[in-house]
Motif scaffolding. Structure first.
Motif, mmCIF file in Angstrom:
data_model
loop_
_atom_site.group_PDB
_atom_site.id
_atom_site.type_symbol
_atom_site.label_atom_id
_atom_site.label_comp_id
_atom_site.label_asym_id
_atom_site.label_seq_id
_atom_site.Cartn_x
_atom_site.Cartn_y
_atom_site.Cartn_z
ATOM 1 N N THR A 201 0.940 -1.173 -0.064
ATOM 2 C CA THR A 201 0.044 -0.197 -0.060
ATOM 3 C C THR A 201 0.841 1.124 0.052
ATOM 4 O O THR A 201 2.197 1.178 0.294
ATOM 5 C CB THR A 201 -0.980 0.177 1.315
ATOM 6 O OG1 THR A 201 -0.283 0.071 2.497
ATOM 7 C CG2 THR A 201 -2.087 -1.243 1.321
ATOM 8 N N LEU A 202 0.326 2.304 -0.369
ATOM 9 C CA LEU A 202 0.938 3.700 -0.264
ATOM 10 C C LEU A 202 0.027 4.594 -0.345
ATOM 11 O O LEU A 202 -1.185 4.532 -0.598
ATOM 12 C CB LEU A 202 1.646 3.788 -1.458
ATOM 13 C CG LEU A 202 1.150 3.730 -3.013
ATOM 14 C CD1 LEU A 202 0.769 4.901 -3.316
ATOM 15 C CD2 LEU A 202 2.155 3.147 -3.884
ATOM 16 N N CYS A 203 0.427 6.045 -0.056
ATOM 17 C CA CYS A 203 -0.447 7.153 -0.116
ATOM 18 C C CYS A 203 0.369 8.188 -1.005
ATOM 19 O O CYS A 203 1.466 8.120 -1.105
ATOM 20 C CB CYS A 203 -0.471 7.751 1.314
ATOM 21 S SG CYS A 203 -1.433 6.842 2.590
ATOM 22 N N GLU B 42 -0.121 14.058 -10.192
ATOM 23 C CA GLU B 42 -0.845 13.386 -11.369
ATOM 24 C C GLU B 42 0.416 12.379 -11.948
ATOM 25 O O GLU B 42 0.280 11.279 -12.372
ATOM 26 C CB GLU B 42 -1.110 14.077 -12.601
ATOM 27 C CG GLU B 42 -2.440 14.955 -12.123
ATOM 28 C CD GLU B 42 -2.681 15.927 -13.126
ATOM 29 O OE1 GLU B 42 -2.265 16.060 -14.134
ATOM 30 O OE2 GLU B 42 -4.050 16.773 -12.921
ATOM 31 N N GLY B 43 1.865 12.733 -11.914
ATOM 32 C CA GLY B 43 2.850 11.870 -12.299
ATOM 33 C C GLY B 43 2.861 10.657 -11.736
ATOM 34 O O GLY B 43 3.007 9.496 -12.130
ATOM 35 N N THR C 293 -0.899 3.645 -10.785
ATOM 36 C CA THR C 293 -2.110 2.895 -11.451
ATOM 37 C C THR C 293 -1.657 2.094 -12.524
ATOM 38 O O THR C 293 -2.158 1.100 -12.684
ATOM 39 C CB THR C 293 -2.996 4.112 -11.817
ATOM 40 O OG1 THR C 293 -2.487 5.041 -12.699
ATOM 41 C CG2 THR C 293 -3.790 4.680 -10.625
ATOM 42 N N ARG C 294 -0.546 2.491 -13.132
ATOM 43 C CA ARG C 294 0.060 1.677 -14.179
ATOM 44 C C ARG C 294 0.340 0.403 -13.758
ATOM 45 O O ARG C 294 0.647 -0.616 -14.292
ATOM 46 C CB ARG C 294 1.178 2.388 -14.997
ATOM 47 C CG ARG C 294 1.794 1.908 -16.185
ATOM 48 C CD ARG C 294 2.681 2.656 -16.906
ATOM 49 N NE ARG C 294 3.492 3.563 -16.452
ATOM 50 C CZ ARG C 294 4.493 3.288 -16.038
ATOM 51 N NH1 ARG C 294 5.226 2.047 -16.038
ATOM 52 N NH2 ARG C 294 5.428 4.058 -15.338
ATOM 53 N N GLU D 289 -4.500 0.637 -6.901
ATOM 54 C CA GLU D 289 -5.862 1.085 -6.972
ATOM 55 C C GLU D 289 -6.276 2.389 -6.150
ATOM 56 O O GLU D 289 -5.630 2.344 -4.952
ATOM 57 C CB GLU D 289 -7.025 0.146 -6.640
ATOM 58 C CG GLU D 289 -7.114 -0.964 -7.804
ATOM 59 C CD GLU D 289 -8.015 -1.934 -7.399
ATOM 60 O OE1 GLU D 289 -8.645 -1.904 -6.315
ATOM 61 O OE2 GLU D 289 -8.022 -3.290 -7.752
ATOM 62 N N ILE D 290 -6.938 3.387 -6.427
ATOM 63 C CA ILE D 290 -7.013 4.660 -5.725
ATOM 64 C C ILE D 290 -8.170 4.178 -4.625
ATOM 65 O O ILE D 290 -9.028 3.603 -4.779
ATOM 66 C CB ILE D 290 -7.596 5.667 -6.204
ATOM 67 C CG1 ILE D 290 -6.418 6.141 -7.302
ATOM 68 C CG2 ILE D 290 -8.122 6.823 -5.630
ATOM 69 C CD1 ILE D 290 -6.937 7.360 -8.443
#
Length: 129
Positions: free
Chosen positions: A108-110, A116-117, A123-124, A128-129
């Motif tokens: 996981t991460l925040c 945006e970068g 996401t690539r 998932e957000i």
């Protein structure tokens, strides 16, 4: 681009703090937070956890820093900073793939929603957000 990971040192605290602060200044709505308190907490957290940070080195130069924390139920990428001259060279992607491959737990991460970068990178790679 090849990279090597080394433990960070006390001498890295200021650089890590500057990278953190730069992201806060750029992506946080500083008018809606207690900025001074947030900045002081970031400084304190870095000092307390400097032994957990890792230095990312490319071609003999410090390319950035990262902090990965093992939690009981997950592996958490707490920080990943690359200096601009080392961005968009596949280093962040390689680091994340390595973390994903080596972790036996969910990763996981925040991230700042305005970054945006970073969001594209994460996401690539399937986050998932």
């Amino acid at each position: 681009m090849n990279f090597t990971i080394f433990p960070a040192a006390q001498s890295d605290v200021k650089a890590i703090f500057r990278l953190n602060k730069k992201l806060i200044d750029k992506y946080e709505d500083v008018g809606k937070i207690n900025y001074a308190k947030v900045i002081e907490q970031v400084r304190k957290d870095i000092k307390e956890h400097i032994d957990e940070y890792r230095r990312i080195v490319c071609g003999g130069e410090i390319a950035g820093y990262m902090l990965v924390a093992e939690r009981p139920d997950r592996t958490e990428l707490e920080d990943l900073f690359l200096y601009p001259m080392f961005q968009k060279k596949g280093i962040g992607t390689a680091i994340l793939r390595k973390i994903l491959e080596e972790s036996e737990k969910p990763v996981t991460l925040c991230v700042f929603v305005k970054n945006e970068g970073a969001l594209r990178l994460y996401t690539r790679l399937g986050f998932e957000i």
